[in-house]
Design an enzyme around this catalytic site. Structure first.
Site, PDB file in Angstrom:
ATOM      1  CB  ALA A 103       0.551 -32.276 -22.401  1.00 38.55           C
ATOM      2  CD  GLN A 116      22.738 -40.504 -13.013  1.00 37.17           C
ATOM      3  OE1 GLN A 116      23.466 -41.280 -12.413  1.00 37.17           O
ATOM      4  NE2 GLN A 116      21.563 -40.855 -13.470  1.00 37.17           N
ATOM      5  CE  LYS A 176      -0.987 -34.091 -18.386  1.00 46.77           C
ATOM      6  NZ  LYS A 176       0.445 -33.773 -18.356  1.00 46.77           N
ATOM      7  CD  GLU A 223      11.959 -42.279 -20.034  1.00 46.10           C
ATOM      8  OE1 GLU A 223      10.781 -42.523 -19.726  1.00 46.10           O
ATOM      9  OE2 GLU A 223      12.483 -41.169 -19.870  1.00 46.10           O
ATOM     10  CB  THR A 281      12.859 -39.695 -24.195  1.00 45.02           C
ATOM     11  OG1 THR A 281      14.172 -39.740 -24.706  1.00 45.02           O
ATOM     12  CG2 THR A 281      12.794 -40.378 -22.849  1.00 45.02           C
ATOM     13  CE1 TYR A 282       9.192 -36.607 -31.540  1.00 39.91           C
ATOM     14  CE2 TYR A 282       9.460 -34.442 -30.561  1.00 39.91           C
ATOM     15  CZ  TYR A 282       9.160 -35.238 -31.652  1.00 39.91           C
ATOM     16  OH  TYR A 282       8.826 -34.656 -32.841  1.00 39.91           O
ATOM     17  CG  HIS A 290       8.396 -40.349 -24.358  1.00 36.10           C
ATOM     18  ND1 HIS A 290       8.931 -39.803 -23.226  1.00 36.10           N
ATOM     19  CD2 HIS A 290       8.038 -41.608 -24.021  1.00 36.10           C
ATOM     20  CE1 HIS A 290       8.902 -40.689 -22.255  1.00 36.10           C
ATOM     21  NE2 HIS A 290       8.377 -41.801 -22.711  1.00 36.10           N
TER      22      HIS A 290
HETATM   23  P1  FAD Z   1       1.642 -30.003 -19.333  1.00 36.74           P
HETATM   24  O1  FAD Z   1       0.765 -31.100 -18.918  1.00 36.74           O
HETATM   25  O2  FAD Z   1       1.168 -29.107 -20.416  1.00 36.74           O
HETATM   26  O3  FAD Z   1       1.989 -29.135 -18.039  1.00 36.74           O
HETATM   27  C1  FAD Z   1       2.988 -28.121 -18.084  1.00 36.74           C
HETATM   28  C2  FAD Z   1       2.653 -26.994 -17.112  1.00 36.74           C
HETATM   29  O4  FAD Z   1       1.504 -26.276 -17.574  1.00 36.74           O
HETATM   30  C3  FAD Z   1       2.287 -27.466 -15.707  1.00 36.74           C
HETATM   31  O5  FAD Z   1       2.762 -26.508 -14.819  1.00 36.74           O
HETATM   32  C4  FAD Z   1       0.774 -27.498 -15.722  1.00 36.74           C
HETATM   33  O6  FAD Z   1       0.210 -27.356 -14.417  1.00 36.74           O
HETATM   34  C5  FAD Z   1       0.462 -26.288 -16.594  1.00 36.74           C
HETATM   35  N1  FAD Z   1      -0.800 -26.413 -17.330  1.00 36.74           N
HETATM   36  C6  FAD Z   1      -1.307 -27.512 -17.913  1.00 36.74           C
HETATM   37  N2  FAD Z   1      -2.472 -27.211 -18.542  1.00 36.74           N
HETATM   38  C7  FAD Z   1      -2.669 -25.876 -18.359  1.00 36.74           C
HETATM   39  C8  FAD Z   1      -3.670 -24.966 -18.768  1.00 36.74           C
HETATM   40  N3  FAD Z   1      -4.743 -25.372 -19.482  1.00 36.74           N
HETATM   41  N4  FAD Z   1      -3.544 -23.658 -18.404  1.00 36.74           N
HETATM   42  C9  FAD Z   1      -2.489 -23.236 -17.676  1.00 36.74           C
HETATM   43  N5  FAD Z   1      -1.502 -24.073 -17.257  1.00 36.74           N
HETATM   44  C10 FAD Z   1      -1.589 -25.360 -17.590  1.00 36.74           C
HETATM   45  N6  FAD Z   1      10.434 -33.916 -22.322  1.00 36.74           N
HETATM   46  C11 FAD Z   1      10.889 -34.102 -23.597  1.00 36.74           C
HETATM   47  O7  FAD Z   1      11.313 -33.131 -24.260  1.00 36.74           O
HETATM   48  N7  FAD Z   1      10.889 -35.342 -24.167  1.00 36.74           N
HETATM   49  C12 FAD Z   1      10.425 -36.432 -23.502  1.00 36.74           C
HETATM   50  O8  FAD Z   1      10.432 -37.533 -24.050  1.00 36.74           O
HETATM   51  C13 FAD Z   1       9.942 -36.282 -22.169  1.00 36.74           C
HETATM   52  N8  FAD Z   1       9.450 -37.335 -21.467  1.00 36.74           N
HETATM   53  C14 FAD Z   1       8.940 -37.135 -20.201  1.00 36.74           C
HETATM   54  C15 FAD Z   1       8.387 -38.220 -19.498  1.00 36.74           C
HETATM   55  C16 FAD Z   1       7.886 -38.052 -18.210  1.00 36.74           C
HETATM   56  C17 FAD Z   1       7.280 -39.227 -17.484  1.00 36.74           C
HETATM   57  C18 FAD Z   1       7.951 -36.777 -17.589  1.00 36.74           C
HETATM   58  C19 FAD Z   1       7.445 -36.603 -16.181  1.00 36.74           C
HETATM   59  C20 FAD Z   1       8.477 -35.701 -18.280  1.00 36.74           C
HETATM   60  C21 FAD Z   1       8.972 -35.854 -19.584  1.00 36.74           C
HETATM   61  N9  FAD Z   1       9.495 -34.781 -20.320  1.00 36.74           N
HETATM   62  C22 FAD Z   1       9.968 -34.969 -21.596  1.00 36.74           C
HETATM   63  C23 FAD Z   1       9.572 -33.442 -19.714  1.00 36.74           C
HETATM   64  C24 FAD Z   1       8.288 -32.620 -20.003  1.00 36.74           C
HETATM   65  O9  FAD Z   1       8.206 -32.361 -21.391  1.00 36.74           O
HETATM   66  C25 FAD Z   1       8.390 -31.317 -19.202  1.00 36.74           C
HETATM   67  O10 FAD Z   1       8.288 -31.588 -17.842  1.00 36.74           O
HETATM   68  C26 FAD Z   1       7.441 -30.198 -19.624  1.00 36.74           C
HETATM   69  O11 FAD Z   1       7.871 -29.002 -18.980  1.00 36.74           O
HETATM   70  C27 FAD Z   1       5.977 -30.417 -19.266  1.00 36.74           C
HETATM   71  O12 FAD Z   1       5.388 -31.357 -20.034  1.00 36.74           O
HETATM   72  P2  FAD Z   1       3.883 -31.891 -19.689  1.00 36.74           P
HETATM   73  O13 FAD Z   1       3.497 -32.773 -20.782  1.00 36.74           O
HETATM   74  O14 FAD Z   1       3.847 -32.381 -18.299  1.00 36.74           O
HETATM   75  O15 FAD Z   1       3.084 -30.494 -19.788  1.00 36.74           O
END
Ligand code: FAD
Length: 291
Positions: A127, A214, A167, A17, A48-49, A77
């Site tokens: 997401a 870190q 999801k 990454e 990443t974004y 991303h």
């Molecule tokens: P979601 O899948 O939407 O989940 C977020 C929260 O909402 C969780 O607690 C979930 O249980 C809850 N949830 C989901 N659906 C619902 C629903 N329908 N109703 C109620 N609650 C719900 N961030 C960046 O800014 N840029 C990046 O490039 C980036 N890359 C990442 C790569 C990886 C592999 C990981 C693990 C994280 C990355 N992140 C990045 C961080 C990420 O954006 C954060 O962790 C963010 O808080 C959650 O994103 P998600 O897509 O997992 O969200």
């Protein structure tokens, strides 16, 4: 090439990454670091974004360059939470136009300034909405995030896995995990999600900790549990940067070997624009990779 077609092999492969520069000024140095990593010929590279989308143009520029110059498949991303339907659509069209077929669909962290805002006005809440949109708008291979130690906002793991299943069912092809430092946490998580009917491939994300500063950042960001074995290592080597780097790379290598010994064949390394770290991990595994 779609990532889902790359990660089905039985042999061990690594992906790396990288993150885009924050400003135009940093572009050349990030570009050259990512090129050094691309020369290692990983299975794929993810870009990443930037939080809030501020660096989105560079995400695509870096991803395009890696693909065109080194023929390494890339995963761009994309986050949605603080965006409008219009801007996300523009990003999706730009990804398509760049010939990138792999997209990591993320919600993104909610900016502090929006924590108390009226969310009913938002175009995106989670997401899953972005996954649905990507599915509708192109023939993308869609990745999404998952959290072996639960997402920090989740009340409990049961709900977290319930939303993860929704999801995935919306069109996710593979999942990548948040970093973790104890492989048993991943094995327990895999057991639970498989029980819940989530069957897509899960790529574990491993973060080599190469300096003591870190550690706090990693815990804050991910809420990860630090095993005593890892804490002892930081206590012993934290004040000697070269020793800490070597020990952190050895620890990450050890995690990867254990994952592969337990039949996990694709591992994503949070290499953070550090070609030397990526290369050392790859060298440590030279007689294991591809076998
Ligand atoms: P979601 O899948 O939407 O989940 C977020 C929260 O909402 C969780 O607690 C979930 O249980 C809850 N949830 C989901 N659906 C619902 C629903 N329908 N109703 C109620 N609650 C719900 N961030 C960046 O800014 N840029 C990046 O490039 C980036 N890359 C990442 C790569 C990886 C592999 C990981 C693990 C994280 C990355 N992140 C990045 C961080 C990420 O954006 C954060 O962790 C963010 O808080 C959650 O994103 P998600 O897509 O997992 O969200």
């Amino acid at each position: 090439m779609k990532i889902i077609d790359i990660i089905t092999k039985d042999t061990l492969s690594l992906s790396f990454e990288v993150f885009p520069p924050k400003t135009e000024m940093g572009f050349d140095s990030v570009k050259s670091a990512t090129e050094e990593i691309a020369k290692l010929k990983p299975a794929f590279m993810s870009v990443t974004y930037g939080a809030g989308g501020g660096t989105s143009k560079y995400t695509l520029d870096i991803a395009k360059n890696i693909k065109a110059t080194y023929n390494v498949p890339t995963l761009a991303h994309l986050t949605c939470v603080s965006s409008t339907k219009k801007t996300v659509d523009e990003k999706i069209q730009a990804i398509k136009a760049a010939g990138i077929t792999n997209v990591m669909a993320l919600r993104g962290d909610i900016p502090q300034s929006l924590e108390d805002a009226d969310r009913s006005e938002w175009d995106y809440h989670n997401a899953i909405e972005l996954v649905r949109e990507l599915k509708e708008k192109g023939d993308f291979c869609i990745g999404a995030a998952c959290y072996p130690e639960i997402h920090p906002e989740s009340a409990n793991q049961k709900d977290d896995i319930k939303y993860l299943k929704e999801k995935v069912d919306a069109g996710v092809d593979f999942l990548t995990t948040q970093m973790f430092f104890d492989n048993n946490l991943l094995y327990n998580f895999l057991y639970k999600i498989r029980e819940a009917g989530i069957t897509v491939p899960v790529i574990p994300g491993i973060m080599p900790i190469t300096n003591a500063n870190q550690v706090d950042r990693a815990i804050k960001l991910s809420g990860s549990f630090m095993p005593q074995r890892f804490k002892s290592l930081v206590d012993k080597f934290g004040s000697d940067s070269a020793a800490m780097k070597q020990a952190g790379i050895a620890y990450a290598t050890d995690q990867i070997i254990d994952l592969y010994a337990n039949n996990i064949t694709n591992v994503h390394v949070y290499s953070m624009n550090k070609p030397d770290v990526a290369e050392k991990i790859q060298n440590n595994l030279s007689d294991i990779l591809g076998k």
